[in-house]
Design a protein around this motif. Structure first.
Motif, PDB file in Angstrom:
ATOM      1  N   ARG A 177     -31.295  64.274 -38.536  1.00 44.77           N
ATOM      2  CA  ARG A 177     -32.020  63.207 -37.841  1.00 44.77           C
ATOM      3  C   ARG A 177     -33.427  62.994 -38.403  1.00 44.77           C
ATOM      4  O   ARG A 177     -33.979  61.900 -38.295  1.00 44.77           O
ATOM      5  CB  ARG A 177     -32.083  63.511 -36.351  1.00 44.77           C
ATOM      6  CG  ARG A 177     -30.698  63.477 -35.712  1.00 44.77           C
ATOM      7  CD  ARG A 177     -30.694  63.988 -34.309  1.00 44.77           C
ATOM      8  NE  ARG A 177     -31.233  62.962 -33.415  1.00 44.77           N
ATOM      9  CZ  ARG A 177     -31.188  63.045 -32.099  1.00 44.77           C
ATOM     10  NH1 ARG A 177     -30.644  64.098 -31.524  1.00 44.77           N
ATOM     11  NH2 ARG A 177     -31.697  62.096 -31.366  1.00 44.77           N
ATOM     12  N   ASP A 178     -34.001  64.021 -39.021  1.00 43.34           N
ATOM     13  CA  ASP A 178     -35.351  63.907 -39.581  1.00 43.34           C
ATOM     14  C   ASP A 178     -35.339  63.732 -41.104  1.00 43.34           C
ATOM     15  O   ASP A 178     -36.308  64.063 -41.781  1.00 43.34           O
ATOM     16  CB  ASP A 178     -36.195  65.116 -39.192  1.00 43.34           C
ATOM     17  CG  ASP A 178     -35.631  66.428 -39.731  1.00 43.34           C
ATOM     18  OD1 ASP A 178     -34.490  66.438 -40.254  1.00 43.34           O
ATOM     19  OD2 ASP A 178     -36.336  67.446 -39.620  1.00 43.34           O
ATOM     20  N   THR A 179     -34.258  63.177 -41.646  1.00 40.49           N
ATOM     21  CA  THR A 179     -34.163  62.944 -43.088  1.00 40.49           C
ATOM     22  C   THR A 179     -35.356  62.117 -43.560  1.00 40.49           C
ATOM     23  O   THR A 179     -35.680  61.088 -42.966  1.00 40.49           O
ATOM     24  CB  THR A 179     -32.844  62.209 -43.430  1.00 40.49           C
ATOM     25  OG1 THR A 179     -31.744  63.009 -42.990  1.00 40.49           O
ATOM     26  CG2 THR A 179     -32.724  61.958 -44.922  1.00 40.49           C
ATOM     27  N   HIS A 219     -33.280  54.598 -40.985  1.00 43.11           N
ATOM     28  CA  HIS A 219     -33.989  55.650 -40.253  1.00 43.11           C
ATOM     29  C   HIS A 219     -33.680  55.584 -38.758  1.00 43.11           C
ATOM     30  O   HIS A 219     -33.435  56.605 -38.110  1.00 43.11           O
ATOM     31  CB  HIS A 219     -35.501  55.502 -40.508  1.00 43.11           C
ATOM     32  CG  HIS A 219     -36.320  56.477 -39.740  1.00 43.11           C
ATOM     33  ND1 HIS A 219     -36.305  57.832 -39.981  1.00 43.11           N
ATOM     34  CD2 HIS A 219     -37.176  56.293 -38.713  1.00 43.11           C
ATOM     35  CE1 HIS A 219     -37.122  58.435 -39.144  1.00 43.11           C
ATOM     36  NE2 HIS A 219     -37.662  57.522 -38.355  1.00 43.11           N
ATOM     37  N   HIS A 242     -23.315  65.360 -30.362  1.00 41.52           N
ATOM     38  CA  HIS A 242     -23.780  64.018 -29.992  1.00 41.52           C
ATOM     39  C   HIS A 242     -24.874  64.154 -28.940  1.00 41.52           C
ATOM     40  O   HIS A 242     -24.725  64.919 -27.979  1.00 41.52           O
ATOM     41  CB  HIS A 242     -22.603  63.211 -29.442  1.00 41.52           C
ATOM     42  CG  HIS A 242     -22.858  61.762 -29.345  1.00 41.52           C
ATOM     43  ND1 HIS A 242     -23.646  61.208 -28.356  1.00 41.52           N
ATOM     44  CD2 HIS A 242     -22.452  60.735 -30.127  1.00 41.52           C
ATOM     45  CE1 HIS A 242     -23.698  59.906 -28.522  1.00 41.52           C
ATOM     46  NE2 HIS A 242     -22.975  59.590 -29.597  1.00 41.52           N
ATOM     47  N   VAL A 292     -29.962  56.839 -38.199  1.00 44.99           N
ATOM     48  CA  VAL A 292     -29.776  58.266 -38.427  1.00 44.99           C
ATOM     49  C   VAL A 292     -30.577  59.093 -37.429  1.00 44.99           C
ATOM     50  O   VAL A 292     -30.088  60.093 -36.903  1.00 44.99           O
ATOM     51  CB  VAL A 292     -30.104  58.640 -39.895  1.00 44.99           C
ATOM     52  CG1 VAL A 292     -30.103  60.147 -40.095  1.00 44.99           C
ATOM     53  CG2 VAL A 292     -29.095  57.980 -40.838  1.00 44.99           C
ATOM     54  N   SER A 293     -31.792  58.680 -37.123  1.00 46.92           N
ATOM     55  CA  SER A 293     -32.598  59.467 -36.191  1.00 46.92           C
ATOM     56  C   SER A 293     -32.048  59.417 -34.764  1.00 46.92           C
ATOM     57  O   SER A 293     -32.310  60.319 -33.968  1.00 46.92           O
ATOM     58  CB  SER A 293     -34.066  59.038 -36.227  1.00 46.92           C
ATOM     59  OG  SER A 293     -34.221  57.729 -35.728  1.00 46.92           O
ATOM     60  N   ALA A 294     -31.243  58.412 -34.451  1.00 48.66           N
ATOM     61  CA  ALA A 294     -30.597  58.369 -33.131  1.00 48.66           C
ATOM     62  C   ALA A 294     -29.557  59.482 -32.997  1.00 48.66           C
ATOM     63  O   ALA A 294     -29.244  59.914 -31.884  1.00 48.66           O
ATOM     64  CB  ALA A 294     -29.939  57.011 -32.902  1.00 48.66           C
ATOM     65  N   GLY A 295     -29.023  59.933 -34.116  1.00 50.46           N
ATOM     66  CA  GLY A 295     -28.119  61.078 -34.113  1.00 50.46           C
ATOM     67  C   GLY A 295     -26.757  60.837 -33.498  1.00 50.46           C
ATOM     68  O   GLY A 295     -26.105  61.785 -33.072  1.00 50.46           O
ATOM     69  N   GLU A 296     -26.296  59.584 -33.461  1.00 54.58           N
ATOM     70  CA  GLU A 296     -25.038  59.282 -32.788  1.00 54.58           C
ATOM     71  C   GLU A 296     -23.876  58.976 -33.726  1.00 54.58           C
ATOM     72  O   GLU A 296     -22.723  59.023 -33.289  1.00 54.58           O
ATOM     73  CB  GLU A 296     -25.228  58.111 -31.824  1.00 54.58           C
ATOM     74  CG  GLU A 296     -26.176  58.454 -30.693  1.00 54.58           C
ATOM     75  CD  GLU A 296     -26.243  57.393 -29.616  1.00 54.58           C
ATOM     76  OE1 GLU A 296     -25.594  56.328 -29.748  1.00 54.58           O
ATOM     77  OE2 GLU A 296     -26.937  57.634 -28.624  1.00 54.58           O
TER      78      GLU A 296
END
Length: 160
Positions: free
Chosen positions: A32-34, A19, A145, A22-26
């Protein structure tokens, strides 16, 4: 460090860093909100083989999956995903796990591995190149990014 196939009860120890990464989105193209339920399906659904790394204290510090990238006549080409808990990055866990998964892929009959979308700013690009992966191409500006703006997604390949 111990690298082993994951057990069903490992997911609650994978989820926190999954989490976080993935939530960092990089580095991943997943939303990101999976949700945890969706994340578990993405990471562990068959035919994926899931591996984990535990440090000397038994803390789960990394995970990876191995799966066919294609089906049918191209099923000999593998795909994999890797995550290291950010609190344990840079300590060699990612490299050890990558070497383990590459060996496992070959043992399971795969002849090559392909990564479909490696964010070009991901520090792991250097790891993959050092392990013999090549960039087949880059989809320009395909990834939004959060710090670097639009960056490319590499398609990477290695013959096993």
């Amino acid at each position: 460090m111990q690298i082993r196939e994951a057990a069903a009860d490992d997911w609650p120890r994978i989820w926190p860093f999954w989490h976080r990464v993935v939530s960092a989105g990089e580095t991943y193209t997943w939303a990101r909100d999976t949700s945890e339920e969706a994340a578990r399906a993405l990471w562990t659904s068959p035919p994926k083989r899931v591996y984990v790394v535990e440090d000397e204290t038994g803390t789960l510090v990394a995970s990876a999956y191995l799966t066919p990238n294609y089906g049918g006549p191209a099923a000999r080409v593998a795909n994999a995903g890797f995550m290291v808990d950010p609190d344990h990055a840079g300590l060699g866990y990612g490299r050890a796990l990558a070497e383990h998964v590459l060996t496992a892929a070959k043992a399971h009959g795969f002849e090559a591995m392909v990564f479909n979308s490696v964010v070009e700013t991901n520090p792991a690009v250097g790891l993959w190149k050092s392990l013999g992966f090549t960039v087949l191409g880059t989809v320009p500006e395909a990834f939004d990014h959060p710090r670097h703006g639009r960056v490319g997604l590499h398609i990477m390949h290695k013959t096993l």
